[in-house]
Design a protein around this motif. Sequence first.
Motif, short mmCIF file in Angstrom:
data_model
loop_
_atom_site.label_atom_id
_atom_site.label_comp_id
_atom_site.label_asym_id
_atom_site.label_seq_id
_atom_site.Cartn_x
_atom_site.Cartn_y
_atom_site.Cartn_z
N LEU A 14 1.36 7.16 -6.57
CA LEU A 14 0.26 8.19 -7.11
C LEU A 14 0.77 9.47 -6.83
O LEU A 14 0.36 10.56 -7.58
N GLY A 15 1.83 9.74 -5.97
CA GLY A 15 1.99 11.20 -5.93
C GLY A 15 1.14 12.21 -5.68
O GLY A 15 0.77 13.31 -6.21
N ILE A 16 0.47 11.80 -4.45
CA ILE A 16 -0.88 12.62 -4.26
C ILE A 16 -0.86 14.25 -3.97
O ILE A 16 0.22 14.45 -3.13
N SER A 69 -6.54 16.91 -2.55
CA SER A 69 -7.18 15.89 -3.68
C SER A 69 -8.36 15.02 -3.06
O SER A 69 -8.32 14.60 -2.09
N SER A 70 -9.04 14.30 -4.01
CA SER A 70 -10.15 13.76 -3.92
C SER A 70 -10.03 12.35 -4.05
O SER A 70 -9.48 12.41 -5.33
N ALA A 71 -10.26 11.40 -3.32
CA ALA A 71 -9.77 10.08 -3.87
C ALA A 71 -10.84 8.95 -3.61
O ALA A 71 -11.85 9.18 -2.63
N LEU A 72 -10.99 8.06 -4.46
CA LEU A 72 -11.95 7.04 -4.45
C LEU A 72 -11.21 5.66 -4.65
O LEU A 72 -10.52 5.50 -5.43
N ILE A 73 -11.55 4.85 -3.60
CA ILE A 73 -11.09 3.32 -3.82
C ILE A 73 -11.93 2.48 -3.95
O ILE A 73 -12.82 2.08 -2.99
N PHE A 74 -11.83 1.53 -4.83
CA PHE A 74 -12.69 0.19 -4.87
C PHE A 74 -12.06 -0.86 -4.10
O PHE A 74 -11.04 -1.38 -4.59
N GLY A 75 -12.68 -1.44 -3.17
CA GLY A 75 -12.03 -2.26 -2.39
C GLY A 75 -11.96 -2.06 -1.01
O GLY A 75 -10.99 -1.31 -0.86
N ALA A 76 -12.26 -2.65 0.01
CA ALA A 76 -12.31 -2.68 1.39
C ALA A 76 -11.60 -3.77 2.06
O ALA A 76 -12.01 -3.96 3.24
N GLY A 77 -10.96 -4.58 1.23
CA GLY A 77 -10.02 -5.63 1.94
C GLY A 77 -8.93 -5.08 2.58
O GLY A 77 -8.74 -3.69 2.66
N ALA A 108 0.83 -1.24 -0.01
CA ALA A 108 -0.04 0.04 -0.04
C ALA A 108 1.00 1.47 0.09
O ALA A 108 0.71 2.29 -0.66
N MET A 109 2.16 1.26 0.79
CA MET A 109 2.93 2.47 0.82
C MET A 109 3.54 2.69 -0.53
O MET A 109 3.52 3.85 -0.93
N SER A 157 -1.20 11.08 3.00
CA SER A 157 -0.53 11.90 1.95
C SER A 157 -0.97 12.96 1.64
O SER A 157 -0.40 13.61 0.63
N GLY A 158 -2.17 13.57 2.06
CA GLY A 158 -2.58 14.73 1.54
C GLY A 158 -4.03 14.67 0.86
O GLY A 158 -4.54 15.94 0.71
#
Length: 339
Positions: free
Chosen positions: A154-156, A160-168, A147-148, A181-182
């Motif tokens: 991504l260089g966030i 920013s607004s973020a959307l992630i599919f997947g809650a594993g 994940a890191m 990260s911002g």
Amino acid sequence: MKAVVYDSAKNFTIKDIPTPEPKSGEVLVKIELAGVCGTDLHIHEGDFLAEFPLIPGHEMVGIVSALGAGVNQFKVGERVTVNPVVSCGDCEFCREGKPILCHNRKGLGTNWPGSFAEYMIATEDLVFKVGNLSPDVAVFAEPAACAMHGAQMLGIKPGSSALIFGAGPTGQLLAQLMATSGAASVTVAGSTQFKLDLAKKLGADKTYLMDRNNVAKTKDDLLKASPSGYDIVVEATGSMQVAEICVPLTRSGGTFMVYGVAEPDETFKINAFDVFHREIRIQGSFAEIDTFPATLAALESGRLKTDGLITHRFSIDEYGKALEALRSDKSAHKIVLKF
């Protein structure tokens, strides 16, 4: 020692084999906990570059049991974790300082013996002290390092607004890292309510319960919530149906990251003109190779949390049950083997 041994894809036995002895530069680790993840299902099927015969397992925490000649960074009795990814150091990408792209990359638990055993061997450079982290936290070092790496790729930009599919587990970890990260707002979309509830507890700003059989509705609902789209959209499920709605959900000038593990022959469609005229960046993120130090620092500081992720514990003799739970038990989140 007792170990999970695959003779070929899908064919494993739990058996006693000789405990390895560390050679020069090697560390023998007595395993306490070993994480079981979706990649292990792929390896079980013979995918993900698996080479047999094999002892799988690439997420672990354990105690230093013995040291080979010349090892001076560790002491017997210290708690450690192991980075399972090995680069050759000689190919064009290694020489360019990009070992994650190594032509000859190998992995403990994929090509070489891994952590689904009472003991495992690793070279000194792959071993990391975990300080005061408990085994329940330290066992997440490898997925958190993945994940890191994703967060770094991504260089966030702040705000920013973020959307992630997947809650594993890795989706949960990446969502946290995007926030620290911002990212000003992180939405986690998943198909299991209890995982989304945990995502909120771990810091997600918003969650969305999706129906994977109706991704068109998912896309419409998420665009209603954010009409301009999201600066960052991450596909962390491995579903090609989900992947196909990610570019339309990405804000103009934003980034779509492919993070979930798919089968080698799977594909998804994108609208080339949409990517072209809205200048969408498509980014891959594969595993990790050099993010263990940063990851352990984040875990030790408490900025990266794993509370509540472990739901199932099995003994090594119950490895088959662990695989089945990972495959089909909707109540399972993170599964570990305990030793």
